[in-house]
Scaffold this active site. Structure first.
Site, PDB file in Angstrom:
ATOM      1  N   ASN A 174       2.292  -4.876  -3.351  1.00 19.07           N
ATOM      2  CA  ASN A 174       0.912  -5.320  -3.100  1.00 19.07           C
ATOM      3  C   ASN A 174       0.042  -4.106  -2.768  1.00 19.07           C
ATOM      4  O   ASN A 174       0.488  -3.204  -2.059  1.00 19.07           O
ATOM      5  CB  ASN A 174       0.958  -6.279  -1.886  1.00 19.07           C
ATOM      6  CG  ASN A 174      -0.342  -6.991  -1.601  1.00 19.07           C
ATOM      7  OD1 ASN A 174      -0.956  -7.569  -2.505  1.00 19.07           O
ATOM      8  ND2 ASN A 174      -0.768  -6.983  -0.335  1.00 19.07           N
ATOM      9  N   GLU A 195      -5.692 -11.033  -1.328  1.00 12.98           N
ATOM     10  CA  GLU A 195      -6.534 -10.853  -0.129  1.00 12.98           C
ATOM     11  C   GLU A 195      -8.014 -10.818  -0.499  1.00 12.98           C
ATOM     12  O   GLU A 195      -8.779  -9.989   0.021  1.00 12.98           O
ATOM     13  CB  GLU A 195      -6.158  -9.550   0.609  1.00 12.98           C
ATOM     14  CG  GLU A 195      -4.681  -9.419   0.932  1.00 12.98           C
ATOM     15  CD  GLU A 195      -4.332  -8.141   1.712  1.00 12.98           C
ATOM     16  OE1 GLU A 195      -5.235  -7.440   2.206  1.00 12.98           O
ATOM     17  OE2 GLU A 195      -3.125  -7.850   1.827  1.00 12.98           O
ATOM     18  N   GLU A 249       0.815  -1.224   0.000  1.00 18.22           N
ATOM     19  CA  GLU A 249       0.000   0.000   0.000  1.00 18.22           C
ATOM     20  C   GLU A 249       0.848   1.273   0.000  1.00 18.22           C
ATOM     21  O   GLU A 249       0.608   2.192   0.784  1.00 18.22           O
ATOM     22  CB  GLU A 249      -0.970  -0.030   1.197  1.00 18.22           C
ATOM     23  CG  GLU A 249      -1.845  -1.277   1.185  1.00 18.22           C
ATOM     24  CD  GLU A 249      -2.694  -1.473   2.442  1.00 18.22           C
ATOM     25  OE1 GLU A 249      -2.661  -0.622   3.342  1.00 18.22           O
ATOM     26  OE2 GLU A 249      -3.405  -2.491   2.522  1.00 18.22           O
ATOM     27  N   HIS A 280     -10.082  -6.701  -2.358  1.00 16.49           N
ATOM     28  CA  HIS A 280     -11.151  -6.453  -1.376  1.00 16.49           C
ATOM     29  C   HIS A 280     -12.302  -5.760  -2.096  1.00 16.49           C
ATOM     30  O   HIS A 280     -12.249  -4.561  -2.364  1.00 16.49           O
ATOM     31  CB  HIS A 280     -10.640  -5.562  -0.239  1.00 16.49           C
ATOM     32  CG  HIS A 280      -9.602  -6.217   0.617  1.00 16.49           C
ATOM     33  ND1 HIS A 280      -9.886  -7.300   1.420  1.00 16.49           N
ATOM     34  CD2 HIS A 280      -8.291  -5.948   0.804  1.00 16.49           C
ATOM     35  CE1 HIS A 280      -8.779  -7.665   2.066  1.00 16.49           C
ATOM     36  NE2 HIS A 280      -7.795  -6.873   1.704  1.00 16.49           N
ATOM     37  N   ASP A 295     -11.783 -10.806  -0.796  1.00 15.69           N
ATOM     38  CA  ASP A 295     -13.052 -10.999  -0.086  1.00 15.69           C
ATOM     39  C   ASP A 295     -14.083 -10.064  -0.708  1.00 15.69           C
ATOM     40  O   ASP A 295     -13.731  -9.120  -1.420  1.00 15.69           O
ATOM     41  CB  ASP A 295     -12.941 -10.864   1.440  1.00 15.69           C
ATOM     42  CG  ASP A 295     -12.389  -9.542   1.938  1.00 15.69           C
ATOM     43  OD1 ASP A 295     -12.286  -8.588   1.147  1.00 15.69           O
ATOM     44  OD2 ASP A 295     -12.063  -9.472   3.147  1.00 15.69           O
TER      45      ASP A 295
HETATM   46  O1  9MR Z   1      -7.181  -8.500   8.441  1.00 15.29           O
HETATM   47  C1  9MR Z   1      -6.293  -7.649   9.114  1.00 15.29           C
HETATM   48  C2  9MR Z   1      -6.938  -7.175  10.419  1.00 15.29           C
HETATM   49  O2  9MR Z   1      -7.097  -8.269  11.310  1.00 15.29           O
HETATM   50  C3  9MR Z   1      -6.106  -6.083  11.044  1.00 15.29           C
HETATM   51  O3  9MR Z   1      -6.781  -5.566  12.176  1.00 15.29           O
HETATM   52  C4  9MR Z   1      -5.841  -5.001  10.032  1.00 15.29           C
HETATM   53  C5  9MR Z   1      -4.993  -3.912  10.651  1.00 15.29           C
HETATM   54  O4  9MR Z   1      -4.567  -2.971   9.742  1.00 15.29           O
HETATM   55  O5  9MR Z   1      -5.188  -5.539   8.899  1.00 15.29           O
HETATM   56  C6  9MR Z   1      -5.999  -6.454   8.219  1.00 15.29           C
HETATM   57  O6  9MR Z   1      -5.352  -6.939   7.063  1.00 15.29           O
HETATM   58  C7  9MR Z   1      -5.053  -5.964   6.057  1.00 15.29           C
HETATM   59  C8  9MR Z   1      -3.822  -6.442   5.329  1.00 15.29           C
HETATM   60  O7  9MR Z   1      -2.780  -6.681   6.238  1.00 15.29           O
HETATM   61  C9  9MR Z   1      -3.387  -5.448   4.276  1.00 15.29           C
HETATM   62  N1  9MR Z   1      -4.456  -5.138   3.364  1.00 15.29           N
HETATM   63  C10 9MR Z   1      -5.724  -4.773   3.987  1.00 15.29           C
HETATM   64  C11 9MR Z   1      -6.145  -5.830   5.000  1.00 15.29           C
HETATM   65  C12 9MR Z   1      -7.512  -5.505   5.567  1.00 15.29           C
HETATM   66  O8  9MR Z   1      -7.455  -4.301   6.306  1.00 15.29           O
END
Ligand code: 9MR
Length: 347
Positions: free
Chosen positions: A201, A266, A160, A237, A268
Site C-alpha cells: 500500500n 485511503e 509506504e 490522498h 480523501d
Molecule cells: O489518519 C491517521 C492519523 O490519525 C495519524 O495521526 C497518522 C499518523 O501517522 O496516520 C494517519 O493515517 C495514515 C495512514 O495510516 C497511512 N497513510 C497515510 C495516512 C494519513 O497520514
C-alpha cells in the site's frame, strides 16, 4: 392455470413496457451503491468516535460495508510496552464490523511510522540487534494476523516502503534487515491467515512515476519468488490544488495486469480553506473520478475513504490551512462529493 396465464401476461407486459423509472434510480446510500457497482465501499474508522459518538456510529454502519481501523491496529497502539498488548480499540472495530456486516481491511503490519517507543529506542541504542529485530517483526505479524484470522478480508502488509525519490525507504526495517524484510512479512502474514488478501500500500502511487516503477519492480520480484502478494493499495490522498492524476486508470492497469487485485484504500480530497461551492464541486469531481477508476477495472474490488466526515480528519493537523477533505461535513451532512459518488455507474 389462470395464475400461470396471468404470470405470462405480466412477463409479456414487462418485456414490452419501457424500463421502469427505478431501473436507474439513484441509490439511497453507499451500501446500495456498493451492491450495484459490486465494489466494497469502506471508510477508515476513528475508534474513539466509534465508542463515543452515536451519530458517527449510526452513519458509519448505515453507509459502509467495509472498514479500516484508522489507528487502532498500528503497532504503537497494540503493543505500547514490549509484550504488553492492548487490543481494546482494534477488537471494538472488528466486533462492530461483524455486527454490521462490514468486511475489514487490516492496517498496517510493517510501517516506519507509529512504531512503539520501546522498539525505536531499543534499535537506536543497540539493545535490539538485527537478529532480534527480525524475530520481533515476525512475532508482531504472527500475533496480530493470528488474532484476527478469518476476520480480515485484506491486510496492508507493508505500507509506504518506497520513498519520494523512488528508493526503498530507509526505515529501521531496510537498515537492519535488508530488502528481504518485505518478502518475509508477506510470508509470515500468509502463514498466520492463509485466506487474507495481502497488499502492498502506498501514497502518491496514483501518479508518481519513480514510485510506480519501483513498486512494480517489487511486485514482480515477489511474484517471481512466489511470495504470497495479492493486492495493490492506492491510498488516494488527493488535493484540489493539484491536477487530478490523469493516468491513474493506466497505472492501476499496470498493476492489475500482473495479476493483483486493486483497492483505493485511503481516499480523501483536501483543499485550501475556506471551502467554497466551487471548491466543493471540484472535490466532488475528484472523488467521482477516483471511484470511477476503480469501477472501470475488473480487478479493483474496494474503494475506501479515509474517514467520512470533516469532523474527524488527519488533514488539518498535517497540512496547515487545509481541510474539508471528506464526503460529509462536520455535522455529517452529505457534501456534493457524496452525491457525486452515488451517481457513479458501471459502464
Ligand atoms: O489518519 C491517521 C492519523 O490519525 C495519524 O495521526 C497518522 C499518523 O501517522 O496516520 C494517519 O493515517 C495514515 C495512514 O495510516 C497511512 N497513510 C497515510 C495516512 C494519513 O497520514
Amino acid at each position: 392455470m389462470k395464475r400461470l396465464l396471468s404470470g405470462l401476461a405480466a412477463i409479456a407486459f414487462a418485456l414490452a413496457a419501457p424500463l421502469p423509472a427505478h431501473a436507474d434510480r439513484t441509490p439511497d446510500d453507499l451500501r446500495e451503491l456498493s451492491r450495484t457497482l459490486r465494489v466494497h465501499i469502506g471508510s477508515a474508522v476513528d475508534a474513539t468516535a466509534l465508542a463515543g459518538e452515536a451519530d458517527y456510529r449510526r452513519v458509519l454502519n448505515q453507509e459502509f460495508n467495509h472498514v479500516t481501523a484508522e489507528n487502532a491496529m498500528k503497532w504503537e497502539t497494540v503493543e505500547p510496552q514490549r509484550g504488553a498488548y492492548d487490543w481494546e480499540a482494534a477488537d471494538a472495530v472488528v466486533e462492530n464490523a461483524r455486527r454490521n456486516r462490514q468486511q475489514v481491511r487490516g492496517h498496517t503490519l510493517v510501517w516506519h511510522n507509529q512504531l512503539p517507543a520501546w522498539l525505536i529506542e531499543g534499535v537506536d541504542s543497540g539493545a535490539i540487534d538485527a537478529k532480534e529485530l527480525r524475530k520481533i517483526l515476525r512475532g508482531h505479524i504472527m500475533t496480530e494476523v493470528g488474532r484476527y484470522r478469518g476476520k480480515i478480508r485484506a491486510w496492508d502488509v507493508v505500507n509506504e516502503v518506497v520513498d519520494d525519490t523512488g528508493k526503498l525507504r530507509d526505515s529501521i526495517w531496510l537498515k537492519h534487515l535488508g530488502p528481504g524484510y518485505i518478502a518475509d512479512a508477506f510470508r509470515w502474514a500468509h502463514q498466520a491467515d492463509p485466506r487474507a488478501k495481502l497488499y502492498i500500500n502506498d501514497y502518491n502511487l496514483e501518479w508518481d512515476a519513480k514510485k510506480i516503477e519501483t513498486t512494480l519492480g517489487i511486485v514482480k520480484d515477489l511474484k517471481a519468488k512466489r511470495v504470497p502478494i495479492h493486492g495493490i493499495g492506492f491510498q488516494g490522498h488527493l488535493g484540489i490544488q493539484y491536477d487530478y492524476p490523469g493516468d491513474f486508470a493506466g497505472v492501476m492497469r499496470r498493476f492489475t495486469d500482473l495479476g493483483l487485485e486493486a483497492a483505493i484504500t485511503e481516499a480523501d480530497v483536501r483543499m485550501v480553506m475556506p471551502a467554497t461551492a466551487e471548491k466543493l464541486a471540484t472535490q466532488a469531481d475528484y472523488y467521482q473520478r477516483m471511484l470511477s477508476t476503480c469501477v472501470a477495472n475488473k480487478r479493483c474490488v474496494e474503494f475506501t475513504v479515509w474517514g467520512f466526515t470533516d469532523r474527524h480528519s488527519w488533514v488539518p493537523d498535517w497540512f496547515e490551512g487545509e481541510g474539508a477533505a471528506n464526503i460529509m461535513d462536520e455535522n455529517l451532512a452529505p457534501k456534493p462529493a457524496y452525491d457525486a459518488l452515488l451517481a457513479v455507474r458501471r459502464k
